[in-house]
Design a protein around this motif. Sequence first.
Motif, PDB file in Angstrom:
ATOM      1  N   GLN A  15      41.896  93.147  55.550  1.00 54.12           N
ATOM      2  CA  GLN A  15      42.955  93.231  56.546  1.00 54.12           C
ATOM      3  C   GLN A  15      42.980  92.005  57.459  1.00 54.12           C
ATOM      4  OE1 GLN A  15      45.213  95.803  56.464  1.00 54.12           O
ATOM      5  NE2 GLN A  15      44.086  96.298  54.577  1.00 54.12           N
ATOM      6  N   GLU A  16      41.860  91.292  57.526  1.00 54.72           N
ATOM      7  CA  GLU A  16      41.763  90.107  58.378  1.00 54.72           C
ATOM      8  C   GLU A  16      41.181  88.949  57.586  1.00 54.72           C
ATOM      9  OE1 GLU A  16      39.327  91.193  61.658  1.00 54.72           O
ATOM     10  OE2 GLU A  16      40.842  92.500  62.581  1.00 54.72           O
ATOM     11  N   ASP A  17      41.361  87.737  58.129  1.00 60.27           N
ATOM     12  CA  ASP A  17      40.788  86.564  57.474  1.00 60.27           C
ATOM     13  C   ASP A  17      39.267  86.633  57.489  1.00 60.27           C
ATOM     14  OD1 ASP A  17      43.347  85.689  57.190  1.00 60.27           O
ATOM     15  OD2 ASP A  17      42.984  83.700  58.015  1.00 60.27           O
ATOM     16  N   GLY A  18      38.659  86.069  56.469  1.00 61.84           N
ATOM     17  CA  GLY A  18      37.214  85.972  56.438  1.00 61.84           C
ATOM     18  C   GLY A  18      36.626  86.302  55.094  1.00 61.84           C
ATOM     19  N   VAL A  27      28.486  89.320  45.301  1.00 63.14           N
ATOM     20  CA  VAL A  27      29.939  89.447  45.127  1.00 63.14           C
ATOM     21  C   VAL A  27      30.592  89.522  46.498  1.00 63.14           C
ATOM     22  CG1 VAL A  27      31.824  90.821  44.168  1.00 63.14           C
ATOM     23  CG2 VAL A  27      29.657  90.624  42.925  1.00 63.14           C
ATOM     24  N   GLN A  28      31.505  88.595  46.766  1.00 65.20           N
ATOM     25  CA  GLN A  28      32.187  88.520  48.055  1.00 65.20           C
ATOM     26  C   GLN A  28      33.694  88.458  47.840  1.00 65.20           C
ATOM     27  OE1 GLN A  28      30.143  84.827  49.062  1.00 65.20           O
ATOM     28  NE2 GLN A  28      29.058  85.858  50.708  1.00 65.20           N
ATOM     29  N   LEU A  29      34.427  89.056  48.758  1.00 68.35           N
ATOM     30  CA  LEU A  29      35.880  89.001  48.752  1.00 68.35           C
ATOM     31  C   LEU A  29      36.320  88.139  49.930  1.00 68.35           C
ATOM     32  CD1 LEU A  29      36.583  92.831  48.265  1.00 68.35           C
ATOM     33  CD2 LEU A  29      35.982  91.122  46.527  1.00 68.35           C
ATOM     34  N   PHE A  30      37.428  87.415  49.787  1.00 66.29           N
ATOM     35  CA  PHE A  30      37.842  86.570  50.904  1.00 66.29           C
ATOM     36  C   PHE A  30      39.360  86.509  51.039  1.00 66.29           C
ATOM     37  CE2 PHE A  30      37.102  83.808  47.234  1.00 66.29           C
ATOM     38  CZ  PHE A  30      38.252  83.040  47.181  1.00 66.29           C
ATOM     39  N   ARG A  31      39.757  86.271  52.272  1.00 65.97           N
ATOM     40  CA  ARG A  31      41.173  86.127  52.627  1.00 65.97           C
ATOM     41  C   ARG A  31      41.292  84.981  53.628  1.00 65.97           C
ATOM     42  NH1 ARG A  31      45.834  89.592  53.400  1.00 65.97           N
ATOM     43  NH2 ARG A  31      47.093  88.879  55.161  1.00 65.97           N
ATOM     44  N   VAL A  32      42.246  84.075  53.409  1.00 67.49           N
ATOM     45  CA  VAL A  32      42.492  82.946  54.305  1.00 67.49           C
ATOM     46  C   VAL A  32      43.999  82.811  54.486  1.00 67.49           C
ATOM     47  CG1 VAL A  32      42.169  80.473  54.712  1.00 67.49           C
ATOM     48  CG2 VAL A  32      40.433  81.744  53.435  1.00 67.49           C
ATOM     49  N   THR A  33      44.451  82.728  55.739  1.00 70.52           N
ATOM     50  CA  THR A  33      45.886  82.568  55.996  1.00 70.52           C
ATOM     51  C   THR A  33      46.182  81.305  56.801  1.00 70.52           C
ATOM     52  OG1 THR A  33      45.756  83.944  57.990  1.00 70.52           O
ATOM     53  CG2 THR A  33      46.311  85.053  55.924  1.00 70.52           C
ATOM     54  N   SER A  34      45.177  80.449  56.965  1.00 72.59           N
ATOM     55  CA  SER A  34      45.376  79.194  57.698  1.00 72.59           C
ATOM     56  C   SER A  34      45.074  78.020  56.779  1.00 72.59           C
ATOM     57  CB  SER A  34      44.452  79.132  58.920  1.00 72.59           C
ATOM     58  OG  SER A  34      44.720  80.189  59.816  1.00 72.59           O
ATOM     59  N   ALA A  35      45.974  77.056  56.766  1.00 74.92           N
ATOM     60  CA  ALA A  35      45.743  75.862  55.956  1.00 74.92           C
ATOM     61  C   ALA A  35      44.545  75.103  56.514  1.00 74.92           C
ATOM     62  CB  ALA A  35      46.981  74.977  55.971  1.00 74.92           C
ATOM     63  N   ALA A 290      34.828  69.220  63.864  1.00 73.59           N
ATOM     64  CA  ALA A 290      34.700  69.969  62.614  1.00 73.59           C
ATOM     65  C   ALA A 290      35.142  71.407  62.800  1.00 73.59           C
ATOM     66  CB  ALA A 290      33.264  69.925  62.101  1.00 73.59           C
ATOM     67  N   VAL A 291      35.805  71.922  61.754  1.00 73.24           N
ATOM     68  CA  VAL A 291      36.237  73.318  61.726  1.00 73.24           C
ATOM     69  C   VAL A 291      35.376  74.048  60.714  1.00 73.24           C
ATOM     70  CG1 VAL A 291      38.148  74.898  61.252  1.00 73.24           C
ATOM     71  CG2 VAL A 291      38.588  72.693  62.350  1.00 73.24           C
ATOM     72  N   VAL A 292      34.772  75.157  61.131  1.00 72.25           N
ATOM     73  CA  VAL A 292      33.977  75.948  60.204  1.00 72.25           C
ATOM     74  C   VAL A 292      34.927  76.801  59.377  1.00 72.25           C
ATOM     75  CG1 VAL A 292      32.183  77.680  59.959  1.00 72.25           C
ATOM     76  CG2 VAL A 292      32.078  76.049  61.844  1.00 72.25           C
ATOM     77  N   PRO A 293      34.959  76.627  58.033  1.00 70.31           N
ATOM     78  CA  PRO A 293      35.869  77.407  57.212  1.00 70.31           C
ATOM     79  C   PRO A 293      35.542  78.882  57.238  1.00 70.31           C
ATOM     80  CG  PRO A 293      34.308  76.179  55.861  1.00 70.31           C
ATOM     81  CD  PRO A 293      34.114  75.742  57.266  1.00 70.31           C
ATOM     82  N   GLU A 294      36.601  79.710  57.238  1.00 71.35           N
ATOM     83  CA  GLU A 294      36.406  81.155  57.268  1.00 71.35           C
ATOM     84  C   GLU A 294      36.281  81.751  55.881  1.00 71.35           C
ATOM     85  OE1 GLU A 294      38.439  83.380  60.660  1.00 71.35           O
ATOM     86  OE2 GLU A 294      39.855  81.773  60.241  1.00 71.35           O
ATOM     87  N   GLY A 295      36.765  81.039  54.863  1.00 71.36           N
ATOM     88  CA  GLY A 295      36.675  81.545  53.498  1.00 71.36           C
ATOM     89  C   GLY A 295      35.559  80.859  52.752  1.00 71.36           C
ATOM     90  N   VAL A 296      35.435  81.139  51.490  1.00 73.85           N
ATOM     91  CA  VAL A 296      34.391  80.490  50.696  1.00 73.85           C
ATOM     92  C   VAL A 296      34.775  79.052  50.442  1.00 73.85           C
ATOM     93  CG1 VAL A 296      33.700  82.612  49.565  1.00 73.85           C
ATOM     94  CG2 VAL A 296      35.464  81.212  48.533  1.00 73.85           C
ATOM     95  N   VAL A 297      33.780  78.232  50.148  1.00 73.63           N
ATOM     96  CA  VAL A 297      34.034  76.823  49.848  1.00 73.63           C
ATOM     97  C   VAL A 297      34.587  76.711  48.436  1.00 73.63           C
ATOM     98  CG1 VAL A 297      32.280  76.009  51.377  1.00 73.63           C
ATOM     99  CG2 VAL A 297      31.664  76.471  49.032  1.00 73.63           C
TER     100      VAL A 297
END
Length: 297
Positions: A15-18, A27-35, A290-297
């Motif tokens: 439901q949220e980014d991360g 096993v991880q799931l991820f969502r990113v809505t920011s470029a 630097a911006v710490v990414p919220e999704g996987v690399v």
Amino acid sequence: MSKDQIREILDRRLQEDGLVETAINGVQLFRVTSAMPCVPAVYEPSVVAIVSGAKEAVLDGARHVYDSERYMCCSMSMPAEAGTPEASPETPLLGVSVSLDTRVMTELAIEMENAPHGVRTSKGGAVPQGVALARWDVGFSDALLRLVQLTDSPADAAMLGAGRLRELYFAVLKGEAGESARRAFGVGNEIARSIAFLSTRLDETVTIDTLASEVGMSRAVFHRKFKQATTMSPIQFVKSMRLNSAAMKIAQGAPVSTAAMDVGYLSASQFSREFKRAYGQSPKQWSQNAVVPEGVV
């Protein structure tokens, strides 16, 4: 169909980014809505499958984009730059990251090699590169769906997770990325073993002769095969691994001096020079921007 079902599960769970850990280890799931532009990263052995949007990786200057048509298989630790340049609330990035267990992948690769009518890995020729993109085939899609379906139930995951991970690994080893993965985890995995050796010793002085000796190769043969697998010379690779690891530590809040020492730099001035040459900013400027990414690399 399988891909649509995976996306429905991710839409429901995220439901949220991360990055969300699941009941299945690795096993991880991820969502990113920011470029996010490409930033230094270190890929670990893993499979990353995108069901919505696209990710970008830059390895030694070469740009790779993977999306809902192609998944990414990294069979050995690799320095890279990674980002999500197209992610937005309207077109979110949704995906699954699955760590590759070395023991299980090795067992499967060797079993496949030795099985009657099994999948054979070529012995000669160039060593496949450590990062490969592969089309979603039916075997991979179905195996990933069966794995993701377990993430809602810790009880089911505890009973069935290991078997379904093995099923997914098998699909990867049979698929378009299979040649790269089998060479990394099966017989003839010298370059992957040398990188694993190096990755745990970034704070030490490790020479090319040491790496070559570790896997029983001459310096010349090792250098040639290493560059085939990583597109970089061993020296370039070591420097990129150290600088990318330091940049990630700094982005996560580590003091510049600590990050430099953690990856083997004894001279602060040398670290600053090489860091600025690589990223166009001093370590201090990087720590501020630097911006710490919220999704996987």
